[in-house]
Scaffold this active site. Structure first.
Site, PDB file in Angstrom:
ATOM      1  N   GLU A  26     -17.178  -1.792  -6.647  1.00 22.59           N
ATOM      2  CA  GLU A  26     -17.239  -1.227  -8.010  1.00 22.59           C
ATOM      3  C   GLU A  26     -16.369  -2.002  -8.996  1.00 22.59           C
ATOM      4  O   GLU A  26     -15.723  -1.424  -9.864  1.00 22.59           O
ATOM      5  CB  GLU A  26     -16.850   0.266  -8.015  1.00 22.59           C
ATOM      6  N   PRO A  79     -27.275 -11.970  -3.523  1.00 26.66           N
ATOM      7  CA  PRO A  79     -26.635 -13.008  -2.703  1.00 26.66           C
ATOM      8  C   PRO A  79     -25.773 -13.960  -3.513  1.00 26.66           C
ATOM      9  O   PRO A  79     -24.731 -14.417  -3.038  1.00 26.66           O
ATOM     10  CB  PRO A  79     -27.832 -13.734  -2.065  1.00 26.66           C
ATOM     11  N   GLN A 108       1.656  -1.269  10.739  1.00 26.23           N
ATOM     12  CA  GLN A 108       2.949  -1.815  11.150  1.00 26.23           C
ATOM     13  C   GLN A 108       3.763  -0.765  11.912  1.00 26.23           C
ATOM     14  O   GLN A 108       4.391  -1.072  12.931  1.00 26.23           O
ATOM     15  CB  GLN A 108       3.722  -2.293   9.909  1.00 26.23           C
ATOM     16  N   ILE A 109       3.745   0.463  11.433  1.00 28.51           N
ATOM     17  CA  ILE A 109       4.477   1.535  12.106  1.00 28.51           C
ATOM     18  C   ILE A 109       3.886   1.812  13.488  1.00 28.51           C
ATOM     19  O   ILE A 109       4.610   2.060  14.456  1.00 28.51           O
ATOM     20  CB  ILE A 109       4.469   2.803  11.231  1.00 28.51           C
ATOM     21  N   HIS A 110       2.582   1.737  13.588  1.00 28.35           N
ATOM     22  CA  HIS A 110       1.912   1.990  14.868  1.00 28.35           C
ATOM     23  C   HIS A 110       2.000   0.815  15.828  1.00 28.35           C
ATOM     24  O   HIS A 110       1.723   0.976  17.032  1.00 28.35           O
ATOM     25  CB  HIS A 110       0.433   2.331  14.632  1.00 28.35           C
ATOM     26  N   ARG A 142       6.896   8.963  18.604  1.00 27.64           N
ATOM     27  CA  ARG A 142       7.160   7.760  19.396  1.00 27.64           C
ATOM     28  C   ARG A 142       8.633   7.378  19.299  1.00 27.64           C
ATOM     29  O   ARG A 142       9.226   7.411  18.215  1.00 27.64           O
ATOM     30  CB  ARG A 142       6.287   6.608  18.926  1.00 27.64           C
ATOM     31  N   GLY A 161     -22.083 -11.346  -7.748  1.00 27.73           N
ATOM     32  CA  GLY A 161     -21.322 -10.148  -7.441  1.00 27.73           C
ATOM     33  C   GLY A 161     -20.650  -9.643  -8.700  1.00 27.73           C
ATOM     34  O   GLY A 161     -21.180  -8.800  -9.426  1.00 27.73           O
ATOM     35  N   SER A 162     -19.465 -10.200  -9.009  1.00 27.82           N
ATOM     36  CA  SER A 162     -18.756  -9.791 -10.219  1.00 27.82           C
ATOM     37  C   SER A 162     -19.536 -10.162 -11.477  1.00 27.82           C
ATOM     38  O   SER A 162     -19.482  -9.457 -12.483  1.00 27.82           O
ATOM     39  CB  SER A 162     -17.365 -10.442 -10.251  1.00 27.82           C
ATOM     40  N   TRP A 179     -25.704  -6.164   0.207  1.00 30.14           N
ATOM     41  CA  TRP A 179     -24.493  -5.345   0.324  1.00 30.14           C
ATOM     42  C   TRP A 179     -24.696  -3.970  -0.306  1.00 30.14           C
ATOM     43  O   TRP A 179     -23.780  -3.413  -0.911  1.00 30.14           O
ATOM     44  CB  TRP A 179     -23.278  -6.023  -0.319  1.00 30.14           C
TER      45      TRP A 179
END
Length: 745
Positions: free
Chosen positions: A357, A125, A330-332, A261, A128-129, A153
């Site tokens: 990782e 908790p 963005q394309i969708h 499309r 992390g790093s 996690w």
């Protein structure tokens, strides 16, 4: 880099599996935040959970390239399922690399078949790093350890039944195997994640879990630097390839969608801004693939740079995945934000790739530091090339012998240098051919030897004792510091100059690092072991009685120093316990070899730095105008050998000390001042004035101070003479100290 036929077949099998078993269901798994047990079992049945486990333990024994292709295809289909491949593989690698034989034979077959599912318990908790500061604790008890703490996690923590847990033991991060059925262990599902939603994340609660001692992985203190370090390298490699698959998935989805499309009466692929986004994705895909292939090649070759290149690949690939997913959404357009289209999942999963990782910020630090280090190494190489100093190659080194100091100490690496193999991976390492002969030959010549090795100290020293070699090495530095720092530590303890050191190692990077940090040290490739004893710098002109006993003298020094460190009381009281005897005699013919050796070897406690050959010393010894004195010292621990030399030019009215030197090993014994007072008494008895010459350098200030304490004062010097002339009024000559017996001829 072209794939072999076997690798192409493997990739086709991986892709077919993913297309059949994973892709059609990945979005639903994501929405359910659950990975079906049936899919995990199906993946296990392929044998691919044991991809990197050797065949002897029931694994696939895949090469790095084939394993990368597996990660690519699983990552293309589902980042969450890739997470299983990652963490399960991290557990396999931890046991394979650092586990005992019993741990390997017990757990690896079960992990390879999926009978056991592995997960890696590192993150907490609050940490992390900064994973080396974990708070989960392990306390040694009779027959084992008790673990207490919380992990968070943890991918596939909900279903895994074998965990590698990093915990503090004796104040050092250590690694332990923790089966799910251990009393006091429980897990709690973590829901609501941005990405990797079906990766079955969990919180691990470890409440007084008692485990047997044989579930320690590696040694106490190996948890982060060794076990987690190698596991994270494995994880980063998987992530890099998985990101390549994710980029490819984004490209495929975008190409397909933009070809179907229409907007403004034209397919999206006809719009230049869409083409720009697609072009960037395609470019990132090609660059990522090249970096992954490069890392795979290095891993298969066992190249030491593979760890750095894996970090670089992970960093680039995860950023490329985020860029590609962003462009795909963005394309969708609005469709890209809805669960009916997988690009929204790609977008969320890509962000997680930049964190797991080792976050990208940690990778930036690693990559930048390596870049600066490489720059400094290149600058050093350029300066060396311009100045043409001694190169690393043995053959070239011989050509510059005359300008170089004779070697006083050879520092050995251990793994694949002194012995074949890596001790931490194979306790049955064997000495390389010619090692014993080389060690003994150098020892007989009076060349000291030591060790600078990245290893576990007790383990390595035990092996050296078993091999009968431990006593040959003075002040061995066996730890995880840099080789340059260790060589400096040895030089400081031996009190000899770095320009008289040589270092032998099998790794080019280690030699480069030493060569950069300590340019005066001669670096030797371990492949040239058979040539070491033949180097001219390894051949003193004479081998004296003191030479053959030099190592034993230093071992006696070590014994003295150990006793002195424990002695409670004033310095003079300790010196009185040594029963020291200083012998001062005119040099005899049999002393001249050692006398020449002293002028060549002694730089720090040398008043002028002048050197004299055997022949010159013999002429001076017989000269009516010179007095050549040699001093020896011994105490209750044994002899120090011949430790001092004095050359006096004897005029009718003036005596001039042309040279005064002392072995560095007696610096703390007060012998220099005693020898000077002996000369002062002799000069006063002769009724002559006493002068002394001194040439300052960057090492011998101690001798200048010795003269000053003996009431010498400077006389005006001739312009640009480079020599300081000191004079003594021969008053205030102190009595010889009570702790020292003086024997004079």
């Amino acid at each position: 880099m072209a794939l072999t036929a076997q690798q192409q077949e493997a990739r086709a099998a991986f892709r077919a599996f993913a297309a059949r078993e994973v892709v059609p269901f990945a979005d639903q798994h994501d929405q359910d935040e659950h990975m079906p047990e049936g899919l995990i079992r199906t993946l296990a049945d392929t044998g691919w959970l044991g991809a990197t486990v050797p065949a002897q333990y029931g694994g696939q024994g895949m090469d790095a390239m084939t394993f990368g292709l597996l990660c690519e295809e699983i990552g293309r289909a589902s980042a969450s399922l890739l997470s299983l491949v990652i963490v399960h593989g991290m557990v396999c690698q931890s046991i394979l690399k650092w586990g005992t034989h019993e741990q390997q034979t017990t757990w690896l077959p079960k992990l390879a078949t999926g009978e056991r599912i592995g997960a890696f318990g590192l993150t907490e908790p609050e940490f992390g790093s900064d994973a080396g500061s974990v708070q989960t604790g392990a306390v040694a008890v009779d027959g084992g350890y008790v673990l207490t703490g919380e992990k968070r996690w943890i991918s596939f923590g909900q279903v895994a039944n074998l965990f590698v847990v990093i915990a503090q033991c004796e104040g050092k991060p250590s690694a332990f195997l923790l089966p799910r059925d251990t009393p006091g262990f429980s897990t709690e599902p973590i829901k609501g994640m941005l990405g990797f939603r079906s990766a079955m994340l969990a919180k691990l609660q470890i409440d007084g879990c008692q485990i047997p001692a044989d579930q320690l992985v590696g040694r106490i203190g190996f948890g982060f630097s060794h076990v987690a370090g190698s596991a994270l390298d494995h994880g980063r490699y998987c992530v890099a390839w998985g990101c390549l698959g994710l980029v490819e998935a984004c490209v495929e989805a975008s190409l397909r969608y933009s070809s179907e499309r229409k907007q403004f009466g034209e397919f999206l692929k006809g719009h230049q801004l869409i083409q720009q986004l697609v072009a960037d994705m395609l470019t990132d895909a090609k660059a990522t693939r090249l970096m992954c292939y490069h890392a795979a090649g290095l891993k298969d070759q066992g190249d030491p740079s593979m760890i750095m290149e894996t970090s670089t690949a992970k960093y680039f690939a995860s950023r490329a995945a985020t860029r590609a997913a962003n462009s795909a959404v963005q394309i969708h357009g609005a469709n890209g934000c809805h669960s009916a289209f997988p690009v929204q999942r790609y977008f969320r999963d890509a962000r997680i790739m930049e964190i797991i990782e080792g976050s990208n910020q940690i990778q930036q630090i690693i990559i930048a530091k390596n870049g600066y280090q490489q720059m400094l190494l290149e600058q050093r190489r350029a300066r060396k090339a311009k100045a043409a100093p001694k190169p690393l190659a043995i053959e070239a080194e011989v050509k510059t012998e005359k300008a170089a100091q004779k070697i006083k100490c050879l520092v050995w690496d251990l793994d694949n240098t002194l012995w074949d193999g890596t001790l931490l991976e194979d306790t049955e390492v064997r000495l390389r051919d010619g090692v014993v002969e080389t060690i003994k030959a150098l020892d007989q010549r009076g060349i000291l030897q030591s060790i600078a090795s990245r290893n576990e100290h007790h383990h390595a020293m035990t092996k050296l004792e078993d091999l009968g070699l431990a006593d040959y090495f003075l002040y061995p530095q066996i730890n995880w510091s840099s080789k340059a720092d260790n060589i400096k530590a040895i030089a400081q303890k031996l009190n000899i100059g770095l320009d008289t050191f040589a270092f032998i190692d099998d790794q080019p990077f280690e030699r480069e690092e030493v060569n950069f940090s300590l340019p005066d040290v001669l670096c030797i490739d371990a492949t040239d072991l058979d040539k070491v004893a033949e180097l001219p710098r390894m051949h003193p002109r004479f081998i004296t009685d003191d030479s053959a006993k030099r190592r034993q003298m230093y071992l006696s020094d070590l014994q003295r120093n150990t006793v002195e460190e424990k002695f409670a009381g004033p310095k003079n009281e300790f010196l009185a316990t040594l029963n020291m005897m200083l012998t001062i005699t005119p040099a005899r013919e049999e002393d001249l070899k050692r006398a020449e050796e002293l002028t060549l070897r002694t730089h720090q406690l040398n008043t002028t730095g002048d050197t004299y050959s055997y022949e010159e010393l013999d002429r001076l010894r017989q000269s009516d105008r010179h007095l050549l004195l040699i001093a020896g010292l011994e105490d209750r621990y044994g002899t120090y050998g011949k430790i001092g030399l004095v050359l006096i030019e004897c005029g009718e009215q003036i005596w001039t000390i042309k040279l005064l030197l002392m072995s560095c090993r007696v610096m703390s014994r007060g012998v220099g001042g005693v020898l000077i007072n002996y000369i002062r008494n002799a000069a006063r008895a002769k009724g002559v004035q006493l002068l002394a010459e001194f040439v300052a350098n960057d090492r011998n200030r101690m001798m200048y101070m010795t003269y000053k304490f003996a009431h010498f004062s400077e006389r005006p010097a001739a312009a640009d003479s480079g020599r300081i002339v000191l004079e003594n009024d021969l008053n205030q000559i102190h009595e010889f100290p009570a702790y020292l017996t003086i024997r004079m001829a």
